[in-house]
Design a protein around this motif. Sequence first.
Motif, PDB file in Angstrom:
ATOM      1  N   LYS A  25     -21.158   7.272  -5.008  1.00  0.00           N
ATOM      2  CA  LYS A  25     -20.849   5.874  -5.264  1.00  0.00           C
ATOM      3  C   LYS A  25     -21.222   4.996  -4.077  1.00  0.00           C
ATOM      4  CE  LYS A  25     -17.379   6.842  -8.663  1.00  0.00           C
ATOM      5  NZ  LYS A  25     -16.056   6.670  -9.149  1.00  0.00           N
ATOM      6  N   HIS A  26     -21.312   5.593  -2.907  1.00  0.00           N
ATOM      7  CA  HIS A  26     -21.765   4.878  -1.726  1.00  0.00           C
ATOM      8  C   HIS A  26     -22.545   5.870  -0.866  1.00  0.00           C
ATOM      9  CE1 HIS A  26     -18.297   6.816   0.169  1.00  0.00           C
ATOM     10  NE2 HIS A  26     -17.650   6.447  -0.884  1.00  0.00           N
ATOM     11  N   PRO A  27     -23.610   5.408  -0.232  1.00  0.00           N
ATOM     12  CA  PRO A  27     -24.490   6.326   0.484  1.00  0.00           C
ATOM     13  C   PRO A  27     -23.981   6.758   1.856  1.00  0.00           C
ATOM     14  CG  PRO A  27     -25.338   4.111   0.633  1.00  0.00           C
ATOM     15  CD  PRO A  27     -24.131   4.058  -0.275  1.00  0.00           C
ATOM     16  N   LEU A  28     -22.925   6.154   2.333  1.00  0.00           N
ATOM     17  CA  LEU A  28     -22.409   6.438   3.659  1.00  0.00           C
ATOM     18  C   LEU A  28     -21.105   7.214   3.547  1.00  0.00           C
ATOM     19  CD1 LEU A  28     -22.887   5.868   6.672  1.00  0.00           C
ATOM     20  CD2 LEU A  28     -21.530   3.808   6.392  1.00  0.00           C
ATOM     21  N   HIS A  29     -21.019   8.345   4.206  1.00  0.00           N
ATOM     22  CA  HIS A  29     -19.796   9.158   4.199  1.00  0.00           C
ATOM     23  C   HIS A  29     -19.166   9.052   5.578  1.00  0.00           C
ATOM     24  CE1 HIS A  29     -22.344  11.105   1.013  1.00  0.00           C
ATOM     25  NE2 HIS A  29     -21.308  10.610   0.360  1.00  0.00           N
ATOM     26  N   SER A  52     -11.483   6.015  -0.775  1.00  0.00           N
ATOM     27  CA  SER A  52     -10.558   6.615  -1.750  1.00  0.00           C
ATOM     28  C   SER A  52     -11.252   7.536  -2.747  1.00  0.00           C
ATOM     29  CB  SER A  52      -9.800   5.516  -2.505  1.00  0.00           C
ATOM     30  OG  SER A  52      -8.993   4.781  -1.607  1.00  0.00           O
ATOM     31  N   ASP A  53     -12.447   7.166  -3.221  1.00  0.00           N
ATOM     32  CA  ASP A  53     -13.119   8.029  -4.209  1.00  0.00           C
ATOM     33  C   ASP A  53     -13.483   9.380  -3.598  1.00  0.00           C
ATOM     34  OD1 ASP A  53     -15.060   6.715  -2.627  1.00  0.00           O
ATOM     35  OD2 ASP A  53     -16.552   6.728  -4.229  1.00  0.00           O
ATOM     36  N   ASP A  54     -13.960   9.380  -2.367  1.00  0.00           N
ATOM     37  CA  ASP A  54     -14.282  10.635  -1.683  1.00  0.00           C
ATOM     38  C   ASP A  54     -13.008  11.441  -1.416  1.00  0.00           C
ATOM     39  OD1 ASP A  54     -16.936   9.863  -1.623  1.00  0.00           O
ATOM     40  OD2 ASP A  54     -16.866   9.169   0.466  1.00  0.00           O
ATOM     41  N   PHE A  55     -11.969  10.747  -1.003  1.00  0.00           N
ATOM     42  CA  PHE A  55     -10.711  11.418  -0.675  1.00  0.00           C
ATOM     43  C   PHE A  55     -10.111  12.075  -1.918  1.00  0.00           C
ATOM     44  CE2 PHE A  55      -6.300  10.954   1.423  1.00  0.00           C
ATOM     45  CZ  PHE A  55      -6.429  12.182   2.040  1.00  0.00           C
ATOM     46  N   GLU A 129      -7.580  14.179  23.054  1.00  0.00           N
ATOM     47  CA  GLU A 129      -8.689  14.788  22.336  1.00  0.00           C
ATOM     48  C   GLU A 129      -8.397  14.706  20.847  1.00  0.00           C
ATOM     49  OE1 GLU A 129     -11.227  18.930  21.886  1.00  0.00           O
ATOM     50  OE2 GLU A 129      -9.647  18.815  23.393  1.00  0.00           O
ATOM     51  N   VAL A 130      -9.335  14.172  20.104  1.00  0.00           N
ATOM     52  CA  VAL A 130      -9.222  14.052  18.652  1.00  0.00           C
ATOM     53  C   VAL A 130     -10.223  15.018  18.034  1.00  0.00           C
ATOM     54  CG1 VAL A 130      -9.436  12.518  16.663  1.00  0.00           C
ATOM     55  CG2 VAL A 130      -8.564  11.625  18.844  1.00  0.00           C
ATOM     56  N   SER A 131      -9.715  15.933  17.196  1.00  0.00           N
ATOM     57  CA  SER A 131     -10.582  16.849  16.436  1.00  0.00           C
ATOM     58  C   SER A 131     -10.412  16.502  14.965  1.00  0.00           C
ATOM     59  CB  SER A 131     -10.193  18.301  16.680  1.00  0.00           C
ATOM     60  OG  SER A 131     -10.428  18.648  18.014  1.00  0.00           O
ATOM     61  N   SER A 132     -11.507  16.139  14.337  1.00  0.00           N
ATOM     62  CA  SER A 132     -11.463  15.725  12.938  1.00  0.00           C
ATOM     63  C   SER A 132     -12.510  16.470  12.129  1.00  0.00           C
ATOM     64  CB  SER A 132     -11.715  14.217  12.827  1.00  0.00           C
ATOM     65  OG  SER A 132     -11.797  13.832  11.468  1.00  0.00           O
ATOM     66  N   THR A 133     -12.056  17.050  11.018  1.00  0.00           N
ATOM     67  CA  THR A 133     -12.969  17.649  10.038  1.00  0.00           C
ATOM     68  C   THR A 133     -12.729  17.005   8.668  1.00  0.00           C
ATOM     69  OG1 THR A 133     -11.427  19.471   9.627  1.00  0.00           O
ATOM     70  CG2 THR A 133     -13.165  19.857  11.270  1.00  0.00           C
ATOM     71  N   ILE A 134     -12.284  15.764   8.695  1.00  0.00           N
ATOM     72  CA  ILE A 134     -12.019  15.028   7.464  1.00  0.00           C
ATOM     73  C   ILE A 134     -13.306  14.931   6.642  1.00  0.00           C
ATOM     74  CG2 ILE A 134     -11.400  12.758   6.515  1.00  0.00           C
ATOM     75  CD1 ILE A 134      -9.515  12.458   8.972  1.00  0.00           C
ATOM     76  N   LEU A 135     -13.235  15.407   5.416  1.00  0.00           N
ATOM     77  CA  LEU A 135     -14.318  15.432   4.437  1.00  0.00           C
ATOM     78  C   LEU A 135     -15.493  16.332   4.817  1.00  0.00           C
ATOM     79  CD1 LEU A 135     -14.410  11.745   3.152  1.00  0.00           C
ATOM     80  CD2 LEU A 135     -13.219  13.693   2.168  1.00  0.00           C
ATOM     81  N   TYR A 136     -15.362  17.144   5.866  1.00  0.00           N
ATOM     82  CA  TYR A 136     -16.427  18.080   6.225  1.00  0.00           C
ATOM     83  C   TYR A 136     -16.612  19.127   5.132  1.00  0.00           C
ATOM     84  CZ  TYR A 136     -17.192  16.565  11.077  1.00  0.00           C
ATOM     85  OH  TYR A 136     -17.532  15.867  12.204  1.00  0.00           O
ATOM     86  N   ASP A 137     -15.562  19.423   4.382  1.00  0.00           N
ATOM     87  CA  ASP A 137     -15.656  20.398   3.297  1.00  0.00           C
ATOM     88  C   ASP A 137     -16.232  19.775   2.026  1.00  0.00           C
ATOM     89  OD1 ASP A 137     -13.265  18.958   3.399  1.00  0.00           O
ATOM     90  OD2 ASP A 137     -12.007  20.729   3.375  1.00  0.00           O
ATOM     91  N   MET A 138     -16.691  18.530   2.135  1.00  0.00           N
ATOM     92  CA  MET A 138     -17.273  17.831   0.989  1.00  0.00           C
ATOM     93  C   MET A 138     -18.713  17.377   1.276  1.00  0.00           C
ATOM     94  SD  MET A 138     -16.029  16.812  -1.991  1.00  0.00           S
ATOM     95  CE  MET A 138     -16.186  15.579  -3.254  1.00  0.00           C
ATOM     96  N   PHE A 139     -18.954  16.867   2.489  1.00  0.00           N
ATOM     97  CA  PHE A 139     -20.249  16.285   2.827  1.00  0.00           C
ATOM     98  C   PHE A 139     -20.787  16.837   4.143  1.00  0.00           C
ATOM     99  CE2 PHE A 139     -17.829  12.853   0.644  1.00  0.00           C
ATOM    100  CZ  PHE A 139     -18.569  12.805  -0.524  1.00  0.00           C
TER     101      PHE A 139
END
Length: 170
Positions: A25-29, A52-55, A129-139
Amino acid sequence: MHFLNTKFVTLFLVLALTGATKEKKHPLHVSTTEVNINAKEKTLEISSRIFSDDFEAILVKLYKQKTDLGNPAMKTQMDALVKRYLLSHLQIKANGKVAALNYIGFEIDHEATNIYLEAEKITPPKSVEVSSTILYDMFDDQMSIVHVVKGSTRKSTKILYPDKSFLANF
């Protein structure tokens, strides 16, 4: 002739940027996470913002449950899923020690979901230190924008998949 070339390039860019497929729906993740160091309260105030749609798509994929973040009747169920996801995909370290994150809640803001967390009893750190894998399992083109704010000092970066960490020193 230059004017014609400019119009062609502009048209090409518009078509390229709006030519997303039905699946995208949008080209930027991208997601954004901000950590505010509250020295007075001795807390870290964390907020994450995700389309929200990706989440919703990742929550359905991982937890195999009906998901509707905007449905008030499902708020309790959605809180449980959002908390579970965020606490397993976001880690904050203060002075090298993992901070225990408390889930506060989420809200829908137009096309995005804002999630709020807090870490208490944190002596104002010299490093976060911030470690983020938010949406890594999707994109595999996911980008995380991270801001760490201490007083009037703001340190920011973008983390591109597969990288996941940012260390801010104060």
